[in-house]
Design a protein around this motif. Structure first.
Motif, PDB file in Angstrom:
ATOM      1  N   LYS A   1       0.868  -1.188   0.000  1.00 40.43           N
ATOM      2  CA  LYS A   1       0.000   0.000   0.000  1.00 40.43           C
ATOM      3  C   LYS A   1       0.900   1.231   0.000  1.00 40.43           C
ATOM      4  CE  LYS A   1      -3.951  -2.058   2.230  1.00 40.43           C
ATOM      5  NZ  LYS A   1      -4.602  -2.352   3.492  1.00 40.43           N
ATOM      6  N   VAL A   2       0.430   2.277  -0.641  1.00 41.33           N
ATOM      7  CA  VAL A   2       1.271   3.472  -0.721  1.00 41.33           C
ATOM      8  C   VAL A   2       0.486   4.699  -0.270  1.00 41.33           C
ATOM      9  CG1 VAL A   2       2.746   4.889  -2.202  1.00 41.33           C
ATOM     10  CG2 VAL A   2       2.473   2.460  -2.706  1.00 41.33           C
ATOM     11  N   ASN A   3       1.036   5.398   0.724  1.00 42.22           N
ATOM     12  CA  ASN A   3       0.478   6.695   1.114  1.00 42.22           C
ATOM     13  C   ASN A   3       1.225   7.762   0.331  1.00 42.22           C
ATOM     14  OD1 ASN A   3      -1.165   5.549   3.094  1.00 42.22           O
ATOM     15  ND2 ASN A   3       0.491   5.601   4.593  1.00 42.22           N
ATOM     16  N   PHE A   4       0.471   8.571  -0.385  1.00 41.78           N
ATOM     17  CA  PHE A   4       1.105   9.571  -1.260  1.00 41.78           C
ATOM     18  C   PHE A   4       0.968  10.962  -0.656  1.00 41.78           C
ATOM     19  CE2 PHE A   4      -0.027  12.412  -5.023  1.00 41.78           C
ATOM     20  CZ  PHE A   4       1.269  12.849  -5.185  1.00 41.78           C
ATOM     21  N   GLU A   5       2.053  11.703  -0.643  1.00 44.22           N
ATOM     22  CA  GLU A   5       2.006  13.089  -0.168  1.00 44.22           C
ATOM     23  C   GLU A   5       2.748  13.986  -1.142  1.00 44.22           C
ATOM     24  OE1 GLU A   5       3.277  15.777   3.671  1.00 44.22           O
ATOM     25  OE2 GLU A   5       3.090  13.625   3.948  1.00 44.22           O
ATOM     26  N   MET A   6       2.046  15.032  -1.576  1.00 44.00           N
ATOM     27  CA  MET A   6       2.685  16.017  -2.469  1.00 44.00           C
ATOM     28  C   MET A   6       3.403  17.048  -1.607  1.00 44.00           C
ATOM     29  SD  MET A   6       2.784  17.048  -5.684  1.00 44.00           S
ATOM     30  CE  MET A   6       1.320  16.537  -6.524  1.00 44.00           C
ATOM     31  N   ILE A   7       4.645  17.350  -1.914  1.00 40.64           N
ATOM     32  CA  ILE A   7       5.341  18.374  -1.134  1.00 40.64           C
ATOM     33  C   ILE A   7       5.706  19.548  -2.045  1.00 40.64           C
ATOM     34  CG2 ILE A   7       6.190  16.857   0.686  1.00 40.64           C
ATOM     35  CD1 ILE A   7       8.876  16.749  -0.670  1.00 40.64           C
ATOM     36  N   PRO A   8       5.705  20.777  -1.490  1.00 41.06           N
ATOM     37  CA  PRO A   8       5.921  21.953  -2.339  1.00 41.06           C
ATOM     38  C   PRO A   8       7.392  22.163  -2.654  1.00 41.06           C
ATOM     39  CG  PRO A   8       5.606  22.608  -0.073  1.00 41.06           C
ATOM     40  CD  PRO A   8       5.481  21.123  -0.087  1.00 41.06           C
ATOM     41  N   TRP A   9       7.667  22.785  -3.792  1.00 38.79           N
ATOM     42  CA  TRP A   9       9.069  23.111  -4.119  1.00 38.79           C
ATOM     43  C   TRP A   9       9.619  24.110  -3.103  1.00 38.79           C
ATOM     44  CZ3 TRP A   9      11.807  20.232  -7.231  1.00 38.79           C
ATOM     45  CH2 TRP A   9      11.161  19.513  -8.237  1.00 38.79           C
ATOM     46  N   ALA A  10       8.768  25.093  -2.758  1.00 39.50           N
ATOM     47  CA  ALA A  10       9.213  26.072  -1.760  1.00 39.50           C
ATOM     48  C   ALA A  10       8.983  25.463  -0.384  1.00 39.50           C
ATOM     49  CB  ALA A  10       8.414  27.363  -1.905  1.00 39.50           C
ATOM     50  N   GLY A  11      10.044  25.147   0.299  1.00 33.75           N
ATOM     51  CA  GLY A  11       9.914  24.574   1.643  1.00 33.75           C
ATOM     52  C   GLY A  11       9.942  23.053   1.656  1.00 33.75           C
ATOM     53  N   GLY A  12       9.822  22.430   0.493  1.00 34.59           N
ATOM     54  CA  GLY A  12       9.846  20.962   0.431  1.00 34.59           C
ATOM     55  C   GLY A  12      11.158  20.362   0.925  1.00 34.59           C
ATOM     56  N   PRO A  13      12.304  20.878   0.438  1.00 31.38           N
ATOM     57  CA  PRO A  13      13.574  20.319   0.916  1.00 31.38           C
ATOM     58  C   PRO A  13      13.733  20.440   2.431  1.00 31.38           C
ATOM     59  CG  PRO A  13      13.922  21.632  -1.055  1.00 31.38           C
ATOM     60  CD  PRO A  13      12.497  21.843  -0.666  1.00 31.38           C
ATOM     61  N   GLU A  14      13.231  21.553   2.980  1.00 32.83           N
ATOM     62  CA  GLU A  14      13.311  21.729   4.433  1.00 32.83           C
ATOM     63  C   GLU A  14      12.434  20.677   5.132  1.00 32.83           C
ATOM     64  OE1 GLU A  14      12.981  24.162   2.271  1.00 32.83           O
ATOM     65  OE2 GLU A  14      14.678  25.494   2.662  1.00 32.83           O
ATOM     66  N   LYS A  15      11.278  20.408   4.517  1.00 36.55           N
ATOM     67  CA  LYS A  15      10.374  19.398   5.100  1.00 36.55           C
ATOM     68  C   LYS A  15      11.052  18.025   5.129  1.00 36.55           C
ATOM     69  CE  LYS A  15       5.889  17.252   4.147  1.00 36.55           C
ATOM     70  NZ  LYS A  15       5.135  17.286   5.381  1.00 36.55           N
ATOM     71  N   VAL A  16      11.758  17.714   4.051  1.00 34.23           N
ATOM     72  CA  VAL A  16      12.460  16.420   4.006  1.00 34.23           C
ATOM     73  C   VAL A  16      13.548  16.383   5.087  1.00 34.23           C
ATOM     74  CG1 VAL A  16      13.872  14.870   2.598  1.00 34.23           C
ATOM     75  CG2 VAL A  16      11.963  16.092   1.552  1.00 34.23           C
ATOM     76  N   ASN A  17      14.280  17.504   5.224  1.00 37.13           N
ATOM     77  CA  ASN A  17      15.341  17.544   6.241  1.00 37.13           C
ATOM     78  C   ASN A  17      14.787  17.354   7.649  1.00 37.13           C
ATOM     79  OD1 ASN A  17      17.602  17.847   4.626  1.00 37.13           O
ATOM     80  ND2 ASN A  17      17.317  20.056   4.442  1.00 37.13           N
ATOM     81  N   VAL A  18      13.659  18.015   7.905  1.00 36.72           N
ATOM     82  CA  VAL A  18      13.036  17.870   9.233  1.00 36.72           C
ATOM     83  C   VAL A  18      12.571  16.427   9.427  1.00 36.72           C
ATOM     84  CG1 VAL A  18      11.072  18.563  10.665  1.00 36.72           C
ATOM     85  CG2 VAL A  18      12.356  20.285   9.418  1.00 36.72           C
ATOM     86  N   ALA A  19      12.020  15.844   8.346  1.00 36.86           N
ATOM     87  CA  ALA A  19      11.537  14.459   8.437  1.00 36.86           C
ATOM     88  C   ALA A  19      12.691  13.501   8.744  1.00 36.86           C
ATOM     89  CB  ALA A  19      10.846  14.065   7.135  1.00 36.86           C
ATOM     90  N   ILE A  20      13.833  13.737   8.123  1.00 30.33           N
ATOM     91  CA  ILE A  20      14.993  12.866   8.395  1.00 30.33           C
ATOM     92  C   ILE A  20      15.402  13.008   9.866  1.00 30.33           C
ATOM     93  CG2 ILE A  20      17.438  12.438   7.867  1.00 30.33           C
ATOM     94  CD1 ILE A  20      16.817  13.430   4.996  1.00 30.33           C
ATOM     95  N   ALA A  21      15.404  14.274  10.334  1.00 35.51           N
ATOM     96  CA  ALA A  21      15.812  14.511  11.726  1.00 35.51           C
ATOM     97  C   ALA A  21      14.843  13.886  12.715  1.00 35.51           C
ATOM     98  CB  ALA A  21      15.921  16.011  11.979  1.00 35.51           C
ATOM     99  N   SER A  22      13.553  13.872  12.360  1.00 40.43           N
ATOM    100  CA  SER A  22      12.561  13.337  13.299  1.00 40.43           C
ATOM    101  C   SER A  22      12.194  11.893  12.988  1.00 40.43           C
ATOM    102  CB  SER A  22      11.307  14.223  13.287  1.00 40.43           C
ATOM    103  OG  SER A  22      10.801  14.317  11.972  1.00 40.43           O
ATOM    104  N   LYS A  23      12.983  11.262  12.134  1.00 46.08           N
ATOM    105  CA  LYS A  23      12.790   9.837  11.770  1.00 46.08           C
ATOM    106  C   LYS A  23      11.406   9.573  11.176  1.00 46.08           C
ATOM    107  CE  LYS A  23      16.675   8.677  14.101  1.00 46.08           C
ATOM    108  NZ  LYS A  23      17.432   9.899  13.874  1.00 46.08           N
ATOM    109  N   THR A  24      10.885  10.558  10.451  1.00 46.37           N
ATOM    110  CA  THR A  24       9.594  10.373   9.778  1.00 46.37           C
ATOM    111  C   THR A  24       9.766  10.544   8.265  1.00 46.37           C
ATOM    112  OG1 THR A  24       9.094  12.705  10.143  1.00 46.37           O
ATOM    113  CG2 THR A  24       8.186  11.133  11.733  1.00 46.37           C
ATOM    114  N   GLN A  25      10.957  10.186   7.792  1.00 45.04           N
ATOM    115  CA  GLN A  25      11.249  10.366   6.371  1.00 45.04           C
ATOM    116  C   GLN A  25      10.386   9.447   5.510  1.00 45.04           C
ATOM    117  OE1 GLN A  25      13.112   8.921   8.614  1.00 45.04           O
ATOM    118  NE2 GLN A  25      14.361   7.270   7.836  1.00 45.04           N
TER     119      GLN A  25
END
Lengths: 453, 294
Positions: free
Chosen positions: A82-106
């Motif tokens: 099963k796949v949960n899909f999430e669209m992330i914005p270009w503006a702020g998206g890379p920061e969201k990924v970085n935060v996700a890696i830091a909070s182990k929710t990547q």
């Protein structure tokens, strides 16, 4: 007193048994769930906006349509995933990924550009995908295609190649036609031109509220278009072995001086802009030429078809200018599918399967609408179809120069460039000073990135 | 145990009980992150690996010219925003208070409207106003024959240009507070001043302003804390440019943490900013609190 005591004991027993019952029920459900987890895997798939609709020209197409289309096809043939899909914005998206890696929710799977994916690889957040590919599959990629995912530090590959989009100059030919300057546009096999020819063309159209060109210097995107001018003079970001940053070479300084001359002669829009701002100005017919890619052309063509832009708006394309007798150069935006480590072998295996599906010939044939040329050889012809932009990108890919994406700390390197570019434009530094400072700051950042590793 | 049985505890129990929910949130979302930041600032942390480096992050900040620039810019923002917000909000409040009740409500709502509007929307409008080629500000200047100004692209104007937006959208709250305070001032003081022959200026400086000190202190502290945390408009309008001319400490902290994943260094910046803001607040309390009395 005794009655009260018995009552209390009974109440405790009753409450305890209710909780115990609940607990037993919960344990049973958990066991069942655990079995299910072993059989079924749920992945988190994150993606940036690539294009709207499935083919890219639907009137009511939405940015998530293509992703959902691919995911549906994938889950149909892989019902246990099963796949949960999430669209992330270009503006702020890379920061969201970085935060996700830091909070182990990547996410488990992410489609992203080479420069960022290699940054995640450098931090040890993503899986090397080498062992999941056979030699035949690797041979199925175009030249340099498989290696676009290679991280220079350990030589392993950290994404499944998806597509590439060369940066080249997208031209509003109608503006040149109306200015009687069409003859100033390049007309050779690959539409190459010299710096003087480029500037002459800009001068012919920079009037009546129209600017010949627009420079990206407001954010990290400052590398993608401006480096191409410096590379055209022969400069490179790194030394060939990637050990030193050498953009402050005499060739680099000439490139910066050229960019400054465009600003001084008012041939560019007067404010450092983001790529999105420039696209908007180009759409409004206020810029004659922008640094773009096939997707820039696709967007304009789709808007023309949907009536969002009124014609005439004929597009043409050219390489960034280069020195006479030298090869043209550019800067390719390679995109790939990255798999993040989750520590769960089942999930990682399923994630690799999904990533490989995105990179399969079947799906690669459908990515043309996003302005990407597929990396898989067998998909290229179908994908390009009749698109002049994609054909141009495919023809000129061999001239693309790696600005150093594979180098540890490239994210910091590109971040150090645009403020120096701004310093040159507002004349607080000379091109030489700005590039020297850039090299100093970027070198420190790279060293620091290595320390952190 | 004696304390729990004591009369003092019984008297204060319900007070503490009712602030408990707020206190729990404050501890979880303010105190714990603050302490975590303090620890994190002593590590090199790239979101996956920790490495103890002692005070190296702080030493790096001392030697970092971009951080120096950001620190200076932050103070310049404070110097623009705080005095102008204070003066304009007080003047506007005094003017509003002389109107009828309906007009007062209208003006208060008008000024407060910008507080509830998204800063992102505000930034889009101002981006258009400040556009050097097609913006409204330069159009107005062109009507009186002044050459276009690159409001956000020129280091001379960029901080003032952003400060103007901050001042306009943050006037609402102080105006509401000042009008409420001004309306609640006891008439007896003014009557006494009139009997003593005080003119309007004397009444304002000798009676009104001293009575407004508690409100002024509150507005001063909240405005100064807000100004030290200027971020969104910088992020949306200039990206800290040109050449770091509008980079604030908070913006640099955001970029360092979330774009370049140097969480340790960003935490050190946060601690420095915290110490500065806490220091300013302490000084203000010390200076103003002695005269806060009716």
């Amino acid at each position: 007193m005794l009655k009260k005591l018995i009552g209390m004991v009974l109440a405790v027993v009753l409450i305890t048994s209710i909780f115990a019952g609940c607990g037993a029920q919960k344990e049973g459900a958990q066991k069942e769930g655990s079995d299910n987890v072993q059989k079924e895997v749920t992945l988190n798939y994150w993606a940036y906006w690539l294009w709207s609709g499935i083919k890219g020209d639907e009137k009511d197409g939405q940015p998530e349509d293509w992703h959902k289309y691919v995911l549906n096809k994938f889950t149909e043939s892989n019902p246990k995933i099963k796949v949960n899909f999430e669209m992330i914005p270009w503006a702020g998206g890379p920061e969201k990924v970085n935060v996700a890696i830091a909070s182990k929710t990547q996410p488990d799977v992410l489609i992203d550009s080479e420069n960022r994916v290699k940054g995640y690889a450098a931090r040890g957040a993503t899986l090397a995908v080498d062992e999941f590919f056979t030699k035949e599959e690797i041979d199925g990629y175009i030249d340099k295609g498989w290696d676009s995912g290679k991280y220079a530090v350990d030589g392993k590959h950290y994404f499944v190649p998806f597509g590439f989009a060369d940066t080249y100059l997208v031209i509003n030919k109608t503006i040149f036609d109306e200015a009687g300057a069409t003859n100033l546009l390049p007309n050779n096999e690959l539409n190459t031109w010299t710096f003087d020819e480029f500037k002459t063309a800009l001068k012919a159209v920079s009037k009546n509220g129209i600017y010949g060109f627009g420079l990206t210097a407001k954010n990290e995107q400052g590398d993608s278009n401006n480096f191409s001018f410096l590379f055209g003079f022969g400069a490179r970001t790194f030394s060939p072995d990637l050990s030193k940053i050498v953009l402050n070479s005499p060739e680099g300084v000439k490139g910066m001086e050229f960019l400054l001359s465009l600003v001084e002669e008012k041939l560019t829009a007067p404010n450092p802009e983001t790529q999105a701002d420039l696209n908007e100005l180009f759409t409004q017919k206020k810029l004659a030429i922008i640094g773009g890619a096939p997707s820039t052309e696709d967007t304009i063509n789709a808007d023309l078809k949907n009536g969002k832009i009124q014609g005439p708006f004929e597009l043409a394309r050219a390489m960034y200018p280069n020195l006479p007798g030298k090869d043209p150069v550019g800067f390719s935006n390679n995109v790939g599918v990255a798999v993040f480590k989750s520590g769960d072998a089942d999930r990682e295996a399923a994630a690799v399967k999904l990533a490989k599906y995105f990179g399969s010939a079947e799906i690669e044939k459908t990515i043309a609408a996003g302005g990407f040329v597929p990396f898989v050889k067998s998909a290229v012809k179908d994908a390009i179809g009749g698109s002049a932009g994609l054909k141009y990108a495919a023809d000129t890919y061999k001239f693309m120069v790696d600005p150093g994406f594979g180098k540890l700390g490239y994210a910091e390197v590109r971040a150090a460039f645009y403020p120096e570019l701004q310093a040159v434009f507002i004349k607080t530094k000379t091109p030489q000073q700005a590039l020297d400072d850039f090299v100093k700051i970027a070198t420190e950042k790279v060293a620091k990135a290595a320390e952190k590793k | 145990m004696d304390f729990i049985k004591s009369k003092r505890f019984k008297n204060q129990f319900w007070g503490y009980f009712f602030i408990l929910p707020g206190l729990i949130f404050f501890i979880i979302f303010v105190v714990v992150p603050l302490i975590s930041s303090l620890f994190l600032s002593l590590y090199s942390y790239n979101s996956l690996q920790y490495k103890w480096i002692g005070f190296k992050n702080y030493i790096d900040l001392i030697n970092d010219v971009i951080f120096h620039k950001a620190l200076i810019n932050t103070f310049v923002f404070v110097l623009w925003i705080v005095p102008l917000t204070m003066v304009f909000s007080l003047l506007i409040s005094i003017l509003i208070l002389r109107k009828t009740e309906k007009l007062q409500s209208f003006f208060k709502a008008s000024f407060y409207l910008s507080v509830v509007v998204s800063v992102v929307s505000i930034s889009l409008v101002w981006n258009w106003i400040y556009n050097p080629a097609y913006g409204f500000a330069n159009y107005l200047l062109s009507l009186i024959g002044i050459d276009p100004v690159n409001w956000l692209g020129n280091p001379k104007y960029v901080i003032a240009s952003i400060s103007l937006i901050v001042i306009i959208y943050s006037l609402g709250q102080p105006i509401i507070l000042y009008t409420a305070s001004l309306g609640a001032l006891p008439d007896t003081y003014f009557e006494a001043a009139e009997i003593d022959g005080a003119n309007e200026w004397q009444k304002f400086f000798k009676v009104t302003f001293p009575l407004l000190v508690p409100t002024t202190l509150y507005i001063f502290i909240t405005t100064i804390v807000g100004a030290f945390q200027t971020f969104v408009l910088v992020h949306l309008l200039t990206g800290g440019g040109p050449n770091y001319a509008s980079t604030t400490v908070l913006y640099l902290m955001y970029k360092t943490a979330f774009s370049y994943t140097d969480f340790g260094l960003a935490s050190a910046m946060g601690i420095v900013l915290f110490v500065i803001v806490a220091g300013f607040s302490a000084i203000q309390f010390k200076l103003f609190s002695s005269s806060v009395e009716y």
